[in-house]
Design an enzyme around this catalytic site. Structure first.
Site, short mmCIF file in Angstrom:
data_model
loop_
_atom_site.label_atom_id
_atom_site.label_comp_id
_atom_site.label_asym_id
_atom_site.label_seq_id
_atom_site.Cartn_x
_atom_site.Cartn_y
_atom_site.Cartn_z
N GLU A 47 -0.50 -15.84 -15.35
CA GLU A 47 0.18 -15.86 -16.67
C GLU A 47 1.65 -16.27 -16.56
O GLU A 47 2.21 -16.83 -17.49
CB GLU A 47 0.08 -14.48 -17.32
CG GLU A 47 0.75 -13.37 -16.52
CD GLU A 47 0.70 -12.00 -17.21
OE1 GLU A 47 0.09 -11.88 -18.27
OE2 GLU A 47 1.29 -11.06 -16.64
N ASP A 51 -0.20 -5.86 -10.59
CA ASP A 51 0.52 -7.07 -10.18
C ASP A 51 0.79 -7.11 -8.67
O ASP A 51 1.04 -8.18 -8.12
CB ASP A 51 1.86 -7.15 -10.91
CG ASP A 51 1.72 -7.10 -12.42
OD1 ASP A 51 0.62 -7.40 -12.93
OD2 ASP A 51 2.70 -6.73 -13.11
N GLN A 93 -8.49 -6.54 -16.95
CA GLN A 93 -8.10 -6.38 -15.54
C GLN A 93 -7.51 -5.00 -15.24
O GLN A 93 -7.42 -4.58 -14.10
CB GLN A 93 -7.04 -7.43 -15.16
CG GLN A 93 -7.57 -8.82 -15.16
CD GLN A 93 -6.47 -9.86 -15.36
OE1 GLN A 93 -6.00 -10.45 -14.40
NE2 GLN A 93 -6.05 -10.09 -16.59
N THR A 150 0.54 -0.83 -9.51
CA THR A 150 0.59 -1.92 -10.49
C THR A 150 -0.47 -2.94 -10.10
O THR A 150 -0.58 -3.29 -8.91
CB THR A 150 1.95 -2.65 -10.58
OG1 THR A 150 1.76 -3.88 -11.30
CG2 THR A 150 2.58 -2.98 -9.24
O1 F6P Z 1 2.49 -5.06 -15.11
C1 F6P Z 1 1.15 -4.97 -15.42
C2 F6P Z 1 0.78 -5.90 -16.53
O2 F6P Z 1 -0.58 -5.75 -16.80
C3 F6P Z 1 1.15 -7.36 -16.32
O3 F6P Z 1 0.27 -8.01 -15.45
C4 F6P Z 1 1.14 -7.87 -17.73
O4 F6P Z 1 1.98 -8.99 -17.88
C5 F6P Z 1 1.69 -6.70 -18.49
O5 F6P Z 1 1.47 -5.55 -17.71
C6 F6P Z 1 1.06 -6.50 -19.84
O6 F6P Z 1 1.75 -5.48 -20.47
P1 F6P Z 1 1.30 -4.80 -21.83
O7 F6P Z 1 0.29 -3.74 -21.49
O8 F6P Z 1 2.55 -4.24 -22.36
O9 F6P Z 1 0.67 -5.85 -22.68
#
Ligand code: F6P
Length: 350
Positions: free
Chosen positions: A231, A136, A283, A134
């Protein structure tokens, strides 16, 4: 050349990628296939779109040929989804897939959602091994997750670019980065990119305090400032109200937009023009950097070692410089940014 003995016990394993994609997934898939087939003589079946592919029987064989030339490619050749058999009444379908495909087990490459499902399946007696990924970087039990290093690099590159334009126009630049409820990307990119303030979920912020800090900085002769905003950053209670974030299919907030909310307030209280860049899915896209390719390759090969050793119910992990393994059930707790790392960043907030 030393070759390990082909392992007669290991016959057929499944592999999937679940949750949000990230750079390095293909390198991990390639490593699992190359080691399982080349070293253990096993077959590898790739499921499409995470756990959904297991429930639907959407599967194809992966061979060293089908994973050729993908170590540097972003995304995942298997596709991904946030599908979870426990939320979709799919447990019997998963059991059937194990039985019908005669799987020894499944290697699940995922973040908290995919690996929570993996831990649940382990409790149901189904053999699974996890690989943490991830951007994150917020999974417990491992110091690093696949994808994080590249995401930090992308955010750092953005900060370098924002610096030069901020300087030309005497502006306040806010960069919003991903990370959900952990501040890893914001903090590490902020350190690497020379941010003047970094707002992370682990440290609720006070807009007045930030404005005072920025005003002082500009009085000392700085003509611009760079603020990195995670975020999931949260204001100190009672200082600013955030909008209700929509929720995703798992009930987690779908973040985005906090920097747009903060910018006018900071502009008003400092008198500086402010601009916002929301970095978003940039990202997560594109080629993995060298560090992510290496980590993914180490995790992929270690996962097959774990499979061969019968270490079901566990996740490969990086602790210090070593690849180890930890219980899958431990992974899905959010790992916050440690105080020590925040203090390093804070040294430069003046
Ligand atoms: O968990 C990874 C991530 O990129 C987070 O940083 C972000 O909040 C989320 O996924 C975005 O998710 P989606 O691809 O559903 O917009």
């Amino acid at each position: 050349m030393h070759r390990e003995r082909k392992d007669a016990r290991l016959k057929r394993i499944g592999i999937l990628t679940g949750g949000g994609d990230c750079p390095g997934l293909n390198a991990a898939i390639r490593a699992v296939v190359r080691k399982a087939v080349g070293v253990h003589g096993a077959e590898v079946l790739g499921f499409r779109d995470g756990w959904r592919g297991v429930m639907r029987g959407d599967v194809r064989e992966l061979t060293p040929e089908t994973v050729r030339g993908i170590v540097h490619r972003g995304g995942t050749i298997l596709g991904s989804s946030g599908s979870n058999p426990f939320h979709e009444g799919g447990l019997d379908l998963v059991r059937a897939a194990y039985r019908d495909l005669m799987l020894d087990g499944i290697v699940a490459i995922g973040g908290d959602g995919t690996l929570s499902a993996a831990a649940g399946l382990t409790d149901e007696g189904l053999p699974v091994i996890g690989i943490p990924k991830t951007i994150d970087n917020d999974l417990s039990g491992t110091d690093l997750c696949i994808g994080f290093s590249t995401a930090v690099q992308v955010a750092t590159d953005a900060l370098d670019r924002l610096h030069s334009t901020a300087e030309s126009h005497n502006r306040l630049m806010l960069l919003e980065v991903m990370g959900r409820s952990a501040g890893w990307i914001a903090l590490e990119a902020g350190i690497a990119g020379g941010a003047d303030i970094i707002l992370i979920p682990e440290r609720p912020f006070d807009l007045e305090e930030i404005a005072t800090h920025l005003r002082r900085r500009h009085l000392r002769g700085h003509s611009f400032s760079i603020v990195v905003v995670a975020e999931g950053a949260v204001p100190l209670e009672g200082t600013l109200s955030l909008p209700e974030y929509p929720v995703d299919e798992r009930g987690f907030p779908r973040y985005g937009g906090i920097a747009q909310l903060i910018a006018p307030a900071l502009s008003a209280s400092t008198g500086w023009e402010a601009r916002v860049t929301q970095l978003g899915h940039v990202q997560r896209g594109g080629s993995p950097n060298a560090a992510d390719r290496i980590l993914a390759t180490r995790f992929g090969t270690a996962a097959v070692d774990l499979v061969a050793a019968g270490g079901w119910g566990r996740m490969v992990a990086l602790q210090g410089a070593d690849v180890v393994d930890v219980p899958l059930a431990d992974a899905a707790k959010v790992r916050p940014v440690p105080e020590e790392l925040y203090r390093v960043a804070e040294t430069f907030f003046y």
